[in-house]
Design a protein around this motif. Structure first.
Motif, PDB file in Angstrom:
ATOM      1  N   GLN A 106       0.817  -1.220   0.000  1.00  0.00           N
ATOM      2  CA  GLN A 106       0.000   0.000   0.000  1.00  0.00           C
ATOM      3  C   GLN A 106       0.847   1.265   0.000  1.00  0.00           C
ATOM      4  O   GLN A 106       0.510   2.248  -0.668  1.00  0.00           O
ATOM      5  N   THR A 107       1.934   1.253   0.746  1.00  0.00           N
ATOM      6  CA  THR A 107       2.764   2.459   0.862  1.00  0.00           C
ATOM      7  C   THR A 107       3.901   2.500  -0.153  1.00  0.00           C
ATOM      8  O   THR A 107       4.399   3.577  -0.489  1.00  0.00           O
ATOM      9  N   GLY A 108       4.328   1.313  -0.609  1.00  0.00           N
ATOM     10  CA  GLY A 108       5.468   1.239  -1.512  1.00  0.00           C
ATOM     11  C   GLY A 108       6.804   1.375  -0.813  1.00  0.00           C
ATOM     12  O   GLY A 108       7.853   1.404  -1.454  1.00  0.00           O
ATOM     13  N   GLU A 109       6.777   1.422   0.538  1.00  0.00           N
ATOM     14  CA  GLU A 109       7.999   1.675   1.296  1.00  0.00           C
ATOM     15  C   GLU A 109       8.387   0.486   2.177  1.00  0.00           C
ATOM     16  O   GLU A 109       7.648  -0.483   2.298  1.00  0.00           O
ATOM     17  N   THR A 110       9.570   0.582   2.793  1.00  0.00           N
ATOM     18  CA  THR A 110      10.098  -0.479   3.643  1.00  0.00           C
ATOM     19  C   THR A 110       9.350  -0.538   4.967  1.00  0.00           C
ATOM     20  O   THR A 110       9.120   0.496   5.607  1.00  0.00           O
ATOM     21  N   VAL A 111       8.980  -1.746   5.375  1.00  0.00           N
ATOM     22  CA  VAL A 111       8.262  -1.953   6.630  1.00  0.00           C
ATOM     23  C   VAL A 111       9.108  -2.838   7.535  1.00  0.00           C
ATOM     24  O   VAL A 111       9.625  -3.873   7.100  1.00  0.00           O
ATOM     25  N   HIS A 112       9.271  -2.425   8.794  1.00  0.00           N
ATOM     26  CA  HIS A 112      10.077  -3.164   9.760  1.00  0.00           C
ATOM     27  C   HIS A 112       9.253  -3.609  10.953  1.00  0.00           C
ATOM     28  O   HIS A 112       8.321  -2.908  11.376  1.00  0.00           O
ATOM     29  N   LEU A 113       9.630  -4.747  11.503  1.00  0.00           N
ATOM     30  CA  LEU A 113       9.114  -5.230  12.779  1.00  0.00           C
ATOM     31  C   LEU A 113      10.308  -5.360  13.710  1.00  0.00           C
ATOM     32  O   LEU A 113      11.300  -6.027  13.378  1.00  0.00           O
ATOM     33  N   GLY A 114      10.255  -4.700  14.869  1.00  0.00           N
ATOM     34  CA  GLY A 114      11.381  -4.728  15.790  1.00  0.00           C
ATOM     35  C   GLY A 114      10.955  -5.037  17.209  1.00  0.00           C
ATOM     36  O   GLY A 114       9.827  -4.751  17.602  1.00  0.00           O
ATOM     37  N   MET A 115      11.883  -5.618  17.972  1.00  0.00           N
ATOM     38  CA  MET A 115      11.617  -5.966  19.359  1.00  0.00           C
ATOM     39  C   MET A 115      12.777  -5.495  20.230  1.00  0.00           C
ATOM     40  O   MET A 115      13.883  -5.256  19.735  1.00  0.00           O
ATOM     41  N   LEU A 116      12.509  -5.378  21.518  1.00  0.00           N
ATOM     42  CA  LEU A 116      13.524  -4.954  22.472  1.00  0.00           C
ATOM     43  C   LEU A 116      14.492  -6.090  22.771  1.00  0.00           C
ATOM     44  O   LEU A 116      14.082  -7.231  23.002  1.00  0.00           O
ATOM     45  N   ILE A 117      15.778  -5.784  22.747  1.00  0.00           N
ATOM     46  CA  ILE A 117      16.807  -6.734  23.163  1.00  0.00           C
ATOM     47  C   ILE A 117      17.865  -5.944  23.915  1.00  0.00           C
ATOM     48  O   ILE A 117      18.443  -4.997  23.373  1.00  0.00           O
ATOM     49  N   ASP A 118      18.086  -6.302  25.182  1.00  0.00           N
ATOM     50  CA  ASP A 118      18.967  -5.512  26.046  1.00  0.00           C
ATOM     51  C   ASP A 118      18.435  -4.078  26.092  1.00  0.00           C
ATOM     52  O   ASP A 118      17.306  -3.860  26.482  1.00  0.00           O
ATOM     53  N   SER A 119      19.225  -3.112  25.686  1.00  0.00           N
ATOM     54  CA  SER A 119      18.764  -1.720  25.663  1.00  0.00           C
ATOM     55  C   SER A 119      18.796  -1.168  24.242  1.00  0.00           C
ATOM     56  O   SER A 119      19.083   0.014  23.999  1.00  0.00           O
ATOM     57  N   GLU A 120      18.486  -2.042  23.275  1.00  0.00           N
ATOM     58  CA  GLU A 120      18.397  -1.680  21.865  1.00  0.00           C
ATOM     59  C   GLU A 120      17.168  -2.371  21.272  1.00  0.00           C
ATOM     60  O   GLU A 120      16.486  -3.136  21.934  1.00  0.00           O
ATOM     61  N   ILE A 121      16.914  -2.091  20.009  1.00  0.00           N
ATOM     62  CA  ILE A 121      15.909  -2.870  19.287  1.00  0.00           C
ATOM     63  C   ILE A 121      16.637  -3.761  18.286  1.00  0.00           C
ATOM     64  O   ILE A 121      17.767  -3.474  17.884  1.00  0.00           O
ATOM     65  N   ILE A 122      15.974  -4.830  17.889  1.00  0.00           N
ATOM     66  CA  ILE A 122      16.502  -5.708  16.855  1.00  0.00           C
ATOM     67  C   ILE A 122      15.397  -5.929  15.836  1.00  0.00           C
ATOM     68  O   ILE A 122      14.232  -6.140  16.193  1.00  0.00           O
ATOM     69  N   TYR A 123      15.742  -5.813  14.557  1.00  0.00           N
ATOM     70  CA  TYR A 123      14.764  -6.035  13.504  1.00  0.00           C
ATOM     71  C   TYR A 123      14.576  -7.545  13.321  1.00  0.00           C
ATOM     72  O   TYR A 123      15.527  -8.272  13.018  1.00  0.00           O
ATOM     73  N   VAL A 124      13.341  -8.018  13.503  1.00  0.00           N
ATOM     74  CA  VAL A 124      13.064  -9.450  13.402  1.00  0.00           C
ATOM     75  C   VAL A 124      12.331  -9.820  12.108  1.00  0.00           C
ATOM     76  O   VAL A 124      12.236 -10.995  11.761  1.00  0.00           O
ATOM     77  N   HIS A 125      11.811  -8.811  11.413  1.00  0.00           N
ATOM     78  CA  HIS A 125      11.232  -9.070  10.090  1.00  0.00           C
ATOM     79  C   HIS A 125      11.229  -7.762   9.309  1.00  0.00           C
ATOM     80  O   HIS A 125      11.201  -6.676   9.877  1.00  0.00           O
ATOM     81  N   LYS A 126      11.269  -7.894   7.990  1.00  0.00           N
ATOM     82  CA  LYS A 126      11.352  -6.723   7.126  1.00  0.00           C
ATOM     83  C   LYS A 126      10.724  -7.040   5.779  1.00  0.00           C
ATOM     84  O   LYS A 126      10.864  -8.146   5.264  1.00  0.00           O
ATOM     85  N   VAL A 127       9.991  -6.072   5.226  1.00  0.00           N
ATOM     86  CA  VAL A 127       9.505  -6.157   3.855  1.00  0.00           C
ATOM     87  C   VAL A 127      10.089  -4.965   3.110  1.00  0.00           C
ATOM     88  O   VAL A 127       9.906  -3.814   3.514  1.00  0.00           O
ATOM     89  N   ASP A 128      10.817  -5.233   2.037  1.00  0.00           N
ATOM     90  CA  ASP A 128      11.532  -4.173   1.329  1.00  0.00           C
ATOM     91  C   ASP A 128      10.609  -3.273   0.527  1.00  0.00           C
ATOM     92  O   ASP A 128       9.526  -3.679   0.087  1.00  0.00           O
ATOM     93  N   SER A 129      11.084  -2.048   0.304  1.00  0.00           N
ATOM     94  CA  SER A 129      10.399  -1.095  -0.562  1.00  0.00           C
ATOM     95  C   SER A 129      10.389  -1.613  -1.994  1.00  0.00           C
ATOM     96  O   SER A 129      11.286  -2.339  -2.418  1.00  0.00           O
ATOM     97  N   ARG A 130       9.370  -1.239  -2.752  1.00  0.00           N
ATOM     98  CA  ARG A 130       9.342  -1.632  -4.167  1.00  0.00           C
ATOM     99  C   ARG A 130      10.227  -0.715  -5.011  1.00  0.00           C
ATOM    100  O   ARG A 130      10.446  -0.979  -6.189  1.00  0.00           O
ATOM    101  N   HIS A 131      10.724   0.344  -4.403  1.00  0.00           N
ATOM    102  CA  HIS A 131      11.595   1.277  -5.116  1.00  0.00           C
ATOM    103  C   HIS A 131      13.047   0.828  -5.031  1.00  0.00           C
ATOM    104  O   HIS A 131      13.436   0.128  -4.102  1.00  0.00           O
ATOM    105  N   MET A 132      13.840   1.247  -5.992  1.00  0.00           N
ATOM    106  CA  MET A 132      15.259   0.903  -5.993  1.00  0.00           C
ATOM    107  C   MET A 132      15.970   1.516  -4.797  1.00  0.00           C
ATOM    108  O   MET A 132      16.824   0.905  -4.169  1.00  0.00           O
ATOM    109  N   LEU A 133      15.593   2.759  -4.460  1.00  0.00           N
ATOM    110  CA  LEU A 133      16.234   3.467  -3.363  1.00  0.00           C
ATOM    111  C   LEU A 133      15.344   3.418  -2.140  1.00  0.00           C
ATOM    112  O   LEU A 133      14.213   3.913  -2.147  1.00  0.00           O
ATOM    113  N   GLY A 134      15.826   2.769  -1.082  1.00  0.00           N
ATOM    114  CA  GLY A 134      15.076   2.666   0.161  1.00  0.00           C
ATOM    115  C   GLY A 134      16.034   2.665   1.324  1.00  0.00           C
ATOM    116  O   GLY A 134      17.226   2.929   1.187  1.00  0.00           O
TER     117      GLY A 134
END
Length: 282
Positions: A106-134
């Motif tokens: 719907q957006t054409g952009e990169t979508v991330h799913l992140g969770m807390l690990i220690d005192s940072e986040i970690i990306y656990v899933h990602k769907v890439d943008s349909r554009h070359m530059l993302g």
């Protein structure tokens, strides 16, 4: 890192030493993609023949891949799949895959799913943008809490006592000119985010990247993950941002409901935004 540092000052049994070497190689591969045997040998102070032997075994088991046209190695998704089984909510990625793909479509952009690990986040899933530059990112990459949309929403809805404990271990490093590094300013940012029902990264972490994010909740209405859409600055349209936020909140409500959340904490903010849109359009 020298493998001898792992021996705690004494010689280990051969089997223990082998395990230490395997995990040292896995750790090195996780820190740098597509690494050669010579580089690993130098970094780990380990003979090339030993590195090669362990890599071939891990390749046979499916945890390491080798580029067909070179002597470079990297981790496979099997290593990531093993890690996801340690997540508190291992079903989350499966529940989020389809809604995230729809959001990316719907957006054409990169979508991330992140969770807390220690005192940072970690990306656990990602769907890439349909554009070359993302946005450049990868599953398994860590990112700071204080200057990412996902990190901010996780902290905004976190219990104050746990938030203080988590942030105590966080480094408020300045990545860009707009990065918030003062604790008082960050506290005010979290209050604003909770009131409006979404978080923002205004080119605070990656240069020329804007992000919008929302939290995902469990059956106790506690934030367990964050969902975001990332835009290169030149494709970010301020006028269309409210619609993207509504999409994010709708997806969050869907995933949260499937995790057992019956009292969606963003409902009030969603209703307020809808009412404001009606007034503006009348």
């Amino acid at each position: 890192m020298d493998i001898d540092d792992l021996n705690e000052g004494g010689r280990q049994p051969e089997s223990v030493a082998a395990v230490l070497k395997v995990f040292a190689i896995l750790q090195a591969l996780s820190e740098q993609r597509d690494t050669g045997i010579s580089d690993l040998s130098v970094r780990l102070a380990m003979p090339k023949a030993t590195v090669y032997r362990f890599l071939q075994t891990m390749k046979t088991l499916g945890y390491v891949r080798q580029e067909s046209d070179s002597e470079r190695y990297g981790l496979t998704m099997k290593a990531f799949e093993l890690g996801t089984k340690a997540l508190q909510y291992p079903e989350l990625v499966d529940l989020a895959k389809h809604p995230m793909q729809m959001l990316a479509d719907q957006t054409g952009e990169t979508v991330h799913l992140g969770m807390l690990i220690d005192s940072e986040i970690i990306y656990v899933h990602k769907v890439d943008s349909r554009h070359m530059l993302g946005m450049y990112s990868r599953v398994g990459r860590r990112a700071p809490l204080h200057c990412t949309a996902i990190g901010k929403v996780l902290m905004a809805w976190e219990h104050p006592e746990r938030r203080a404990l988590v942030l105590k271990g966080a480094e408020f490093k300045r990545f860009r000119a707009k990065t918030i590094v003062e604790p008082e300013a960050f506290a005010a940012e979290l209050e604003r985010i909770k009131a409006q029902g979404f978080g923002e990264d205004r080119e605070e972490f990656d240069e020329h990247i804007r992000c919008l994010g929302v939290p995902i909740f469990d059956r106790l209405a506690q934030p367990i993950a964050g969902l975001s859409v990332s835009f290169p600055n030149f494709r970010y349209d301020e006028a269309k941002a409210p619609e993207v936020v509504r999409m994010l909140q709708t997806v969050s409500r869907e995933i949260s409901a499937r995790l057992g959340c019956s009292r969606f904490p963003l409902e009030a903010a969603m209703n307020a935004a809808a009412a404001a849109a009606l007034v503006e359009g009348s």
